[in-house]
Design an enzyme around this catalytic site. Structure first.
Site, PDB file in Angstrom:
ATOM      1  N   LYS A   1      17.234  21.639  -9.991  1.00 43.05           N
ATOM      2  CA  LYS A   1      16.497  20.484 -10.422  1.00 43.05           C
ATOM      3  C   LYS A   1      17.502  19.498 -11.182  1.00 43.05           C
ATOM      4  O   LYS A   1      18.159  19.806 -12.147  1.00 43.05           O
ATOM      5  CB  LYS A   1      15.188  20.704 -11.359  1.00 43.05           C
ATOM      6  CG  LYS A   1      14.072  21.467 -10.834  1.00 43.05           C
ATOM      7  CD  LYS A   1      13.495  20.800  -9.648  1.00 43.05           C
ATOM      8  CE  LYS A   1      12.828  19.436 -10.262  1.00 43.05           C
ATOM      9  NZ  LYS A   1      11.443  19.917 -11.041  1.00 43.05           N
TER      10      LYS A   1
ATOM     11  N   HIS B   1       0.700  -1.278  -0.060  1.00 41.02           N
ATOM     12  CA  HIS B   1       0.087  -0.120   0.124  1.00 41.02           C
ATOM     13  C   HIS B   1       0.970   1.176  -0.172  1.00 41.02           C
ATOM     14  O   HIS B   1       0.427   2.379   0.268  1.00 41.02           O
ATOM     15  CB  HIS B   1      -0.982   0.044   1.322  1.00 41.02           C
ATOM     16  CG  HIS B   1      -1.673  -1.134   1.345  1.00 41.02           C
ATOM     17  ND1 HIS B   1      -2.793  -1.554   0.824  1.00 41.02           N
ATOM     18  CD2 HIS B   1      -1.354  -2.452   2.126  1.00 41.02           C
ATOM     19  CE1 HIS B   1      -3.467  -2.687   1.216  1.00 41.02           C
ATOM     20  NE2 HIS B   1      -2.171  -3.278   1.937  1.00 41.02           N
TER      21      HIS B   1
ATOM     22  N   SER C   1      16.166  21.709 -15.423  1.00 45.63           N
ATOM     23  CA  SER C   1      15.018  22.707 -15.741  1.00 45.63           C
ATOM     24  C   SER C   1      15.466  23.883 -16.265  1.00 45.63           C
ATOM     25  O   SER C   1      16.645  24.464 -15.898  1.00 45.63           O
ATOM     26  CB  SER C   1      14.155  22.684 -14.253  1.00 45.63           C
ATOM     27  OG  SER C   1      13.421  24.244 -14.282  1.00 45.63           O
TER      28      SER C   1
ATOM     29  N   GLU D   1      10.427   8.491 -16.630  1.00 45.36           N
ATOM     30  CA  GLU D   1       9.256   9.427 -16.988  1.00 45.36           C
ATOM     31  C   GLU D   1       8.725   8.953 -18.430  1.00 45.36           C
ATOM     32  O   GLU D   1       7.550   8.702 -18.801  1.00 45.36           O
ATOM     33  CB  GLU D   1       9.154  10.954 -16.628  1.00 45.36           C
ATOM     34  CG  GLU D   1       9.162  11.265 -15.175  1.00 45.36           C
ATOM     35  CD  GLU D   1       9.385  12.803 -15.131  1.00 45.36           C
ATOM     36  OE1 GLU D   1       8.561  13.334 -14.510  1.00 45.36           O
ATOM     37  OE2 GLU D   1      10.533  13.140 -15.356  1.00 45.36           O
TER      38      GLU D   1
END
Ligand code: ARG
Length: 469
Positions: A296, A169, A290, A303
């Site tokens: 970043k 979970h 970024s 992704e």
């Protein structure tokens, strides 16, 4: 177009290979609408291989002279060289890869070229090309899967002792070893591999000889063609043969599962690379920055794999829907099988390549993994198991530990940080030896059932895997 050279667009009724019964030329719009050469030219190798086998067979059974068959085989070799050199001129007016190559063959060798299509149809020809193509693709993907699985095995070995939290979970459940987690990923790949090989086995039958739909009047020898093309046998029923695209669907289903696995790994890597987890560092060369936030480092590669998975599942769906309403036998709808199939092939092989390169470069941050495992009472089950060992029934032990966890939560510490006196308030069975059972290392080491997370089991699993290869 994969290996296209120039293309020309002239169209007139009598230029078509099937133009005999037509009195006006195809509308330019319909030509554009119905052509497939812009994507099926990718099948040229399979198309040529199939035609050469067909020509040799026709000579063997006496339908073609051996001089004609030799001219065809040599002419097709020359065309293969033209295509690979980029000098072949693909024409949309000639519709598809089959007619482009056949027309060029006739340009080069004259009447013998016009005899090649004896006893076959584009319907069994395209079915043959497609099976050869999917088979070639599977043969290229399996070694890639092996590279990914091999990388996971090495990483599992490197991290056999590394303790991290195991989740259910997405809540901290019990400590596991990083190596064990990598072996779980590897199992998924092994199933993917065997699924591809299953698909290959079932599809490896020759369609050629079904002709348009009903078979042919010529005394063809399908088994001889099958042998030349490396098929295990021939398909049974000509109607089924020209309409069947099950293998493309099976392949796309297997590819979707591969991507679903890679997508799930991606999801984990994205979480793990986030500073909130900090379990892994992905190599800089697999990340991007970024344009506005200088700090970043984004996990774009996982992704994108996760994102591309949607397209591949969509391609599978496109094929399923393509087939669901088709009566026997061949329908032109089937031409639409190629873009989704080709896109799936390109996507799955790129994603596997990316993972094959990224896995060995994943850096595991041991301290963060261990610190996270120490949070969330991940050894609570071990305390219950300890009480069971001391004679308490498991249900009672579960209850006792629940109360101890509630107490530790109020104290703001872990179970192993509670002094013995406080632990004993929950059960007199608890002794000094409890601490040896509720540390992270003791917890993972104790899970030594077959397939369990103990470093000893992880090493045994790795040894079994290496012995198989
Ligand atoms: N380009 C067609 C396809 O991919 C080849 C078969 C065409 N057959 C036909 N009867 N029009 O399906």
């Amino acid at each position: 177009m994969s290996s296209s050279g120039k293309s020309s667009d002239s169209s007139s009724a009598n230029q078509k290979l099937w133009g005999g019964r037509f009195s006006e030329s195809t509308s330019a719009l319909v030509e554009k609408f119905s052509e497939s050469v812009s994507f099926d030219s990718r099948l040229y190798r399979q198309d040529i291989r199939g035609s050469q086998a067909h020509a040799r067979m026709l000579a063997k059974v006496g339908v073609l002279t051996s001089a004609d068959a030799e001219a065809i085989v040599a002419g097709l070799d020359a065309i293969l060289a033209e295509i690979e050199a980029g000098s072949f001129v693909w024409s949309e007016a000639l519709e598809d890869v089959h007619m482009n190559i056949e027309a060029r063959l006739t340009d080069r060798i004259g009447d013998a070229g016009k005899r090649l299509h004896t006893g076959r149809s584009r319907n069994d020809q395209v079915a043959t090309d497609m099976r050869l193509y999917v088979r070639d693709v599977i043969d290229a993907l399996v070694p890639l899967i092996d590279r990914v699985a091999g990388g996971l095995l090495d990483l599992a070995e490197r991290e056999a002792d590394t303790v991290m939290p195991g989740f259910t979970h997405l809540q901290i459940a019990q400590p596991v070893t990083f190596g064990h987690h990598m072996l779980a990923w590897r199992e998924q790949m092994l199933r993917d591999r065997s699924r591809l090989l299953d698909c290959r086995k079932r599809m490896n039958l020759l369609p050629l000889g079904a002709a348009a739909l009903a078979g042919t009047v010529y005394p063809i020898d399908r088994h001889y063609v099958a042998e030349q093309l490396g098929f295990d046998g021939v398909t049974e029923n000509s109607l089924d043969t020209v309409s069947d695209r099950d293998y493309a669907i099976e392949f796309c289903a297997a590819a979707s599962l591969i991507l679903i696995h890679l997508s799930r790994w991606s999801e984990e890597l994205i979480l793990w690379a986030s500073p909130m987890f900090g379990f892994v560092d992905l190599p800089d060369r697999f990340c991007t920055g970024s344009s506005i936030m200088p700090q970043k480092k984004n996990p774009d590669v996982p992704e994108l794999v996760r994102g591309k998975t949607g397209r591949v599942i969509g391609n599978l769906n496109a094929l399923l829907v393509l087939m669901k309403g088709q009566p026997l036998a061949y329908n032109r709808d089937n031409q639409e099988d190629k873009p989704p199939l080709f896109d799936t092939v390109d996507t799955v092989s790129l994603c596997l390549q990316v993972y094959a390169e990224m896995i060995p470069a994943i850096k595991v941050r041991h301290d963060n993994c261990r610190a996270a495992a120490a949070k969330g009472f991940s050894t609570a089950t071990d305390l219950a198991d300890y009480l069971v060992m001391k004679g308490l029934p498991f249900r009672d032990a579960h209850h006792v530990v629940g109360s101890a966890v509630a107490h530790a939560t109020r104290q703001g510490c872990d179970l192993a940080e509670l002094p013995l006196g406080e632990l004993q308030a929950f059960s007199a069975l608890i002794g000094e030896d409890v601490y040896a059972h509720i540390t992270l290392d003791a917890s993972v080491a104790a899970r030594r059932s077959y397939g369990g997370t103990a470093p000893e089991q992880v090493r045994a699993a790795i040894a079994r895997a290496r012995a198989k290869n």
